[in-house]
Design a protein around this motif. Structure first.
Motif, PDB file in Angstrom:
ATOM      1  N   TYR A 253       0.837  -1.196   0.000  1.00 19.78           N
ATOM      2  CA  TYR A 253       0.000   0.000   0.000  1.00 19.78           C
ATOM      3  C   TYR A 253       0.873   1.249   0.000  1.00 19.78           C
ATOM      4  O   TYR A 253       1.767   1.404   0.843  1.00 19.78           O
ATOM      5  N   SER A 254       0.616   2.143  -0.930  1.00 20.40           N
ATOM      6  CA  SER A 254       1.363   3.396  -0.987  1.00 20.40           C
ATOM      7  C   SER A 254       0.579   4.411  -1.805  1.00 20.40           C
ATOM      8  O   SER A 254       0.032   4.089  -2.866  1.00 20.40           O
ATOM      9  N   THR A 255       0.522   5.637  -1.277  1.00 22.69           N
ATOM     10  CA  THR A 255      -0.071   6.736  -2.044  1.00 22.69           C
ATOM     11  C   THR A 255       1.009   7.665  -2.564  1.00 22.69           C
ATOM     12  O   THR A 255       0.704   8.702  -3.145  1.00 22.69           O
ATOM     13  N   GLY A 256       2.269   7.287  -2.307  1.00 24.06           N
ATOM     14  CA  GLY A 256       3.375   8.137  -2.705  1.00 24.06           C
ATOM     15  C   GLY A 256       3.798   9.124  -1.640  1.00 24.06           C
ATOM     16  O   GLY A 256       4.587  10.042  -1.911  1.00 24.06           O
ATOM     17  N   ASN A 257       3.283   8.958  -0.428  1.00 22.28           N
ATOM     18  CA  ASN A 257       3.652   9.847   0.674  1.00 22.28           C
ATOM     19  C   ASN A 257       4.451   9.062   1.705  1.00 22.28           C
ATOM     20  O   ASN A 257       3.883   8.444   2.617  1.00 22.28           O
ATOM     21  N   PRO A 258       5.772   9.043   1.603  1.00 24.48           N
ATOM     22  CA  PRO A 258       6.582   8.224   2.509  1.00 24.48           C
ATOM     23  C   PRO A 258       6.519   8.675   3.952  1.00 24.48           C
ATOM     24  O   PRO A 258       6.838   7.901   4.859  1.00 24.48           O
ATOM     25  N   GLY A 259       6.093   9.901   4.202  1.00 23.37           N
ATOM     26  CA  GLY A 259       6.026  10.415   5.560  1.00 23.37           C
ATOM     27  C   GLY A 259       4.816   9.971   6.342  1.00 23.37           C
ATOM     28  O   GLY A 259       4.759  10.203   7.557  1.00 23.37           O
ATOM     29  N   SER A 260       3.849   9.324   5.680  1.00 25.80           N
ATOM     30  CA  SER A 260       2.647   8.926   6.423  1.00 25.80           C
ATOM     31  C   SER A 260       2.006   7.629   5.945  1.00 25.80           C
ATOM     32  O   SER A 260       1.133   7.101   6.631  1.00 25.80           O
ATOM     33  N   ASP A 261       2.402   7.098   4.784  1.00 22.72           N
ATOM     34  CA  ASP A 261       1.704   5.934   4.237  1.00 22.72           C
ATOM     35  C   ASP A 261       1.738   4.728   5.174  1.00 22.72           C
ATOM     36  O   ASP A 261       0.736   4.017   5.324  1.00 22.72           O
ATOM     37  N   TYR A 262       2.877   4.485   5.780  1.00 24.71           N
ATOM     38  CA  TYR A 262       2.994   3.327   6.680  1.00 24.71           C
ATOM     39  C   TYR A 262       2.051   3.488   7.867  1.00 24.71           C
ATOM     40  O   TYR A 262       1.291   2.586   8.215  1.00 24.71           O
ATOM     41  N   LYS A 263       2.061   4.640   8.500  1.00 23.05           N
ATOM     42  CA  LYS A 263       1.171   4.903   9.638  1.00 23.05           C
ATOM     43  C   LYS A 263      -0.293   4.833   9.216  1.00 23.05           C
ATOM     44  O   LYS A 263      -1.122   4.233   9.907  1.00 23.05           O
ATOM     45  N   ASP A 264      -0.599   5.443   8.068  1.00 20.79           N
ATOM     46  CA  ASP A 264      -1.985   5.491   7.624  1.00 20.79           C
ATOM     47  C   ASP A 264      -2.562   4.103   7.357  1.00 20.79           C
ATOM     48  O   ASP A 264      -3.751   3.864   7.575  1.00 20.79           O
ATOM     49  N   LEU A 265      -1.706   3.185   6.892  1.00 20.75           N
ATOM     50  CA  LEU A 265      -2.179   1.841   6.596  1.00 20.75           C
ATOM     51  C   LEU A 265      -2.890   1.229   7.797  1.00 20.75           C
ATOM     52  O   LEU A 265      -3.899   0.539   7.642  1.00 20.75           O
ATOM     53  N   PHE A 266      -2.398   1.488   8.986  1.00 19.45           N
ATOM     54  CA  PHE A 266      -2.925   0.836  10.184  1.00 19.45           C
ATOM     55  C   PHE A 266      -4.056   1.602  10.846  1.00 19.45           C
ATOM     56  O   PHE A 266      -4.615   1.136  11.842  1.00 19.45           O
ATOM     57  N   SER A 267      -4.407   2.763  10.307  1.00 20.06           N
ATOM     58  CA  SER A 267      -5.479   3.554  10.909  1.00 20.06           C
ATOM     59  C   SER A 267      -6.651   3.777   9.970  1.00 20.06           C
ATOM     60  O   SER A 267      -7.549   4.563  10.261  1.00 20.06           O
ATOM     61  N   LEU A 268      -6.665   3.058   8.844  1.00 18.29           N
ATOM     62  CA  LEU A 268      -7.770   3.175   7.908  1.00 18.29           C
ATOM     63  C   LEU A 268      -9.034   2.558   8.507  1.00 18.29           C
ATOM     64  O   LEU A 268      -8.983   1.726   9.418  1.00 18.29           O
ATOM     65  N   LEU A 269     -10.170   2.932   7.959  1.00 15.34           N
ATOM     66  CA  LEU A 269     -11.456   2.428   8.446  1.00 15.34           C
ATOM     67  C   LEU A 269     -12.007   1.312   7.580  1.00 15.34           C
ATOM     68  O   LEU A 269     -12.923   0.594   8.003  1.00 15.34           O
ATOM     69  N   ASP A 270     -11.461   1.153   6.378  1.00 13.13           N
ATOM     70  CA  ASP A 270     -11.990   0.158   5.448  1.00 13.13           C
ATOM     71  C   ASP A 270     -10.830  -0.363   4.596  1.00 13.13           C
ATOM     72  O   ASP A 270     -10.071   0.416   4.025  1.00 13.13           O
ATOM     73  N   TYR A 271     -10.701  -1.691   4.527  1.00 18.25           N
ATOM     74  CA  TYR A 271      -9.628  -2.307   3.744  1.00 18.25           C
ATOM     75  C   TYR A 271     -10.163  -3.095   2.544  1.00 18.25           C
ATOM     76  O   TYR A 271      -9.426  -3.882   1.964  1.00 18.25           O
TER      77      TYR A 271
END
Length: 572
Positions: A253-271
């Motif tokens: 998973y990556s949106t091209g934002n290395p500063g937050s993509d890893y963190k965001d992966l674990f805080s999403l509401l829908d996978y």
């Protein structure tokens, strides 16, 4: 031994459908007779729904899941690490699930009379998957375990069989997962419904890597295996992981934002459309509210540390942005403040550990509070107690709209593709066949997400603080990558166990935290260098983990009394 099987099966159907409800209305739920079940694929499905539970699929836990390891520290020492467990006198090993899944295999074939294989093969695959998963959990806990493949009665002679050797059990598990992969759907699906063949391959790589490592690193110890063949399992682990990788169904998973993509992966509401998450649990409180098995409040709980924090041991593992370790590195900002410690580090550092400048809470009125506000409150109340100082934010969503005590809809992340990449790289490294091309299709993808340099086999920087200085540099770096990528996801103890690494990582050590001078209130001891040392008084000599005992659980004495052929695990 009879106690394993003298149980009453109670069915709890976890997925709602009209056909299942009709089926459940037919007979009382406290009966399991072959006259009732498995005349239709729908009945097979309903029965297997009972295995989709937190025991088989523990969700991504509140505040992380590594408190039985050197990654995280809670309010009191873990009793396994402390070496204070005692032999269980009563209880069972937990063969109830074995009996239930064997009931399925003993009775499903009547469906064949009126249905084509393609109508029910998914459920047959699930049954093989669950039998493999159940036995893997047993093997991790007890090592040698009896292989039972049919439902037994209280007078069945197999009840008194001795335990089968763990490598025979591992072969059985791998065979079950081979069968599962044959029958399960290859569709990606939403990931919140039913398992697929790719998940079977992921778990097969996990099992094979576990057993290969165990046989290699426990060789010559009380936990060693006769006729050990670790390379056989490393080969299988690499093959299963590579088949999953080459299938092309999943990606990082990556949106091209290395500063937050890893963190965001674990805080999403829908996978449901996520490229990396293979399996997850969806909490729909309109359906599950009031069901104790679905109580959920991860975001709410993670707002404060509540005696749950990251250790300095984990924090020190993160490389600097040049891909080199912190030791002797001019990029490392030092320990005086958390901000300086996070400076120029692998972005997974500050996407796992909350730093003062990041958002802590987005309040309903739109106001924003930062983690600096939380750090200023450390140790002021029980909710803010922080024995290691480092607050965990991996898996936390700061939007308080989604924080609900008990009935939260934060999803549970169960399997993700990143593990397959790590399993593949480690298995190849253990075989001695790891190439740069292998790194480029595995480790590089994880580092690319966070903008870190690739691991280059010809240019591995020596780290004087490697956990395993007697092992090759590439093994140390693969293990580092695994620790960083999977931090707080519940993998760390299993890794320590299979690597036989408690002597290096646990025995005689204590978890440390950040510099105590950063916080106004500190009820915890401090070491000679100024770092938090929360267990200094509780375990002044460090963890007392017993190397000849504590890698496995004890067999309950009551079971040995019932079956003279059962033997106790080493050291108990």
């Amino acid at each position: 031994m009879k106690k394993y099987f003298i149980i009453t099966t109670i069915f709890t159907v976890l997925m709602n459908s009209a056909c299942q409800n009709d089926f459940l209305d037919r007979e009382p739920l406290d009966a399991t007779t072959s006259d009732v079940f498995f005349e239709t694929p729908g009945q097979m499905r309903a029965y297997l729904n009972t295995f989709y539970n937190r025991k088989n699929f523990p969700k991504y836990a509140n505040h992380g899941s590594d408190f039985n390891s050197d990654n995280e520290v809670a309010g009191t020492p873990d009793i396994r690490l402390q070496g204070t467990r005692v032999v269980s006198t009563t209880g069972t090993i937990g063969f109830g699930d074995v009996r239930r899944i064997n009931f399925f295999f003993d009775n499903y074939r009547r469906v064949e009379a009126n249905h084509e294989l393609e109508e029910y093969q998914q459920y047959l695959g699930e049954a093989y998957f669950f039998r493999g998963l159940i036995y893997f959990n047993l093997m991790q806990s007890y090592g040698d375990i009896q292989i039972i493949t049919k439902e037994l009665n209280t007078d069945s002679p197999e009840l008194y069989n001795p335990r089968d050797p763990r490598n025979k059990v591992a072969d059985f598990i791998i065979q079950q997962l081979d069968s599962a992969a044959i029958y399960l759907t290859a569709d990606k699906t939403s990931g919140a419904g039913r398992i697929n063949r790719w998940m079977a391959l992921l778990i097969q790589s996990r099992v094979a890597l576990y057993e290969g490592s165990w046989e290699k690193y426990h060789d010559g110890t009380p936990f060693g295996v006769d006729d050990a063949d670790p390379d056989k399992y490393f080969t299988k682990a690499a093959e299963a992981a590579e088949e999953l990788i080459d299938g092309g169904v999943y990606s990082i998973y990556s949106t091209g934002n290395p500063g937050s993509d890893y963190k965001d992966l674990f805080s999403l509401l829908d996978y449901s459309t996520n490229s990396e998450v293979m399996f997850w649990q969806n909490f729909d409180q309109s359906v599950t509210q009031g069901d104790g098995d679905f109580t959920n409040d991860r975001f709410f709980r993670m707002k404060t540390p509540t005696n749950k924090t990251i250790t300095k041991q984990l924090a020190d593992t993160y490389l600097c942005t040049d891909g080199r370790p912190i030791s002797g590195n001019t990029l490392f900002g030092g320990y005086n403040t958390l901000a300086s410690e996070a400076e120029n580090r692998d972005p997974r550092f500050y996407q796992t550990i909350a730093t003062p400048d990041q958002v802590w809470q987005i309040l309903p009125d739109g106001d924003i509070e930062y983690w600096s506000d939380a750090y200023n409150k450390l140790n002021s109340t029980a909710d803010y107690n922080a024995p290691g100082g480092y607050i965990i934010q991996k898996g936390y969503n700061p939007n308080t709209t989604y924080h609900v005590q008990q009935y939260e809809e934060s999803p549970g992340l169960i399997y993700r593709y990143a593990e397959a990449l790590l399993n593949f790289a480690e298995a190849r490294a253990e075989l001695g066949t790891l190439s740069q091309a292998d790194i480029d299709k595995s480790i590089k993808l994880l580092r690319d997400r966070v903008g870190m340099p690739n691991l280059v086999l010809s240019d591995i920087a020596t780290d004087p603080n490697w956990d395993f200085p007697d092992l090759p540099p590439v093994i140390n770096e693969i293990r580092r990558e695994r620790r960083v990528e999977l931090a707080a996801e519940g993998f760390r103890w299993d890794d320590i166990a299979r690597w036989a690494a408690a002597d290096e990582l646990i025995v005689g050590t204590r978890p440390k935290g950040f510099k105590a001078s950063q916080i106004a209130e500190n009820p915890f001891p401090v070491d000679e260098n100024g770092f938090l040392d929360p267990f200094r008084n509780a375990i002044p000599e460090g963890y007392g983990f017993k190397l000849d005992r504590d890698y496995l659980n004890s067999i309950p004495e009551s079971e040995i009394t019932l079956n003279d052929n059962l033997t106790q695990n080493p050291g108990w």
